[in-house]
Design a protein around this motif. Structure first.
Motif, PDB file in Angstrom:
ATOM      1  N   VAL A   3      46.707  31.512  39.056  1.00 20.48           N
ATOM      2  CA  VAL A   3      46.572  30.641  38.154  1.00 20.48           C
ATOM      3  C   VAL A   3      45.703  30.860  37.023  1.00 20.48           C
ATOM      4  O   VAL A   3      44.581  31.757  37.134  1.00 20.48           O
ATOM      5  N   ILE A   5      43.490  29.274  33.761  1.00 20.82           N
ATOM      6  CA  ILE A   5      43.141  27.951  33.067  1.00 20.82           C
ATOM      7  C   ILE A   5      42.371  28.497  31.702  1.00 20.82           C
ATOM      8  O   ILE A   5      42.216  29.625  31.581  1.00 20.82           O
ATOM      9  N   LYS A  13      44.087  19.782  31.398  1.00 23.18           N
ATOM     10  CA  LYS A  13      44.889  21.072  32.130  1.00 23.18           C
ATOM     11  C   LYS A  13      43.891  22.132  32.241  1.00 23.18           C
ATOM     12  O   LYS A  13      44.589  23.188  32.590  1.00 23.18           O
ATOM     13  N   ASN A  14      42.697  22.055  31.743  1.00 27.57           N
ATOM     14  CA  ASN A  14      41.682  23.394  31.925  1.00 27.57           C
ATOM     15  C   ASN A  14      40.760  23.051  33.283  1.00 27.57           C
ATOM     16  O   ASN A  14      40.017  23.607  33.367  1.00 27.57           O
ATOM     17  N   TYR A  16      41.144  23.060  37.586  1.00 25.15           N
ATOM     18  CA  TYR A  16      41.817  23.632  38.779  1.00 25.15           C
ATOM     19  C   TYR A  16      41.026  23.190  40.068  1.00 25.15           C
ATOM     20  O   TYR A  16      39.750  23.610  40.038  1.00 25.15           O
ATOM     21  N   TRP A  18      40.703  24.159  43.914  1.00 24.88           N
ATOM     22  CA  TRP A  18      41.111  25.121  44.914  1.00 24.88           C
ATOM     23  C   TRP A  18      41.486  24.189  46.080  1.00 24.88           C
ATOM     24  O   TRP A  18      40.899  23.330  46.523  1.00 24.88           O
ATOM     25  N   VAL A  30      41.087  32.943  40.080  1.00 25.77           N
ATOM     26  CA  VAL A  30      41.589  31.926  38.925  1.00 25.77           C
ATOM     27  C   VAL A  30      41.466  32.789  37.610  1.00 25.77           C
ATOM     28  O   VAL A  30      40.117  33.453  37.317  1.00 25.77           O
ATOM     29  N   SER A 103      36.235  23.233  42.615  1.00 25.31           N
ATOM     30  CA  SER A 103      36.890  22.941  41.323  1.00 25.31           C
ATOM     31  C   SER A 103      36.281  23.655  40.229  1.00 25.31           C
ATOM     32  O   SER A 103      35.196  24.045  40.396  1.00 25.31           O
TER      33      SER A 103
END
Length: 108
Positions: A3, A5, A13-14, A16, A18, A30, A103
């Motif tokens: 992924v 970011i 959108k930045n 993520y 887990w 990531v 995250s």
């Protein structure tokens, strides 16, 4: 696939999230753009140890910070001016019924 970011103008959108860990191990790597990011830990359980790790190549990992969580809760770990290309979390002491959620957000 790793992924990525930190490449978007829209900060939503930045971020993520887990998948939760229910046993000792590491989150997937990531790939991150930028040098400022925040990792949020959510612990359900007690005595869970976490090492936030960075890598320049996605293979060789080094510690950014270590944390021992004595109980359930949520906390944030802010990294400023930390030039790494990949990040992950490695947890230990996760017992039956305990869960580690994490995250990450980049400001880029």
């Amino acid at each position: 696939m790793t992924v990525e970011i930190g490449y978007f103008a829209d900060n939503s959108k930045n971020i993520y999230f887990w998948e939760p860990l229910t046993a000792d191990g590491s989150t997937p790597a990531v790939k991150i753009a930028g040098i400022n990011f925040t990792i949020v830990h959510k612990i359900v359980g007690v005595n869970v140890s976490v090492i936030d790790e960075g890598s320049l190549n996605g293979t060789d990992w080094f510690p950014l910070e270590s944390h021992s969580h004595a109980g359930s809760g949520i906390d944030a770990h802010v990294f400023s001016n930390s030039p790494v290309l990949y990040v992950r979390c490695t947890v230990s002491n996760v017992s039956n019924g305990e869960t580690f959620h994490a995250s990450i957000m980049s400001d880029q």
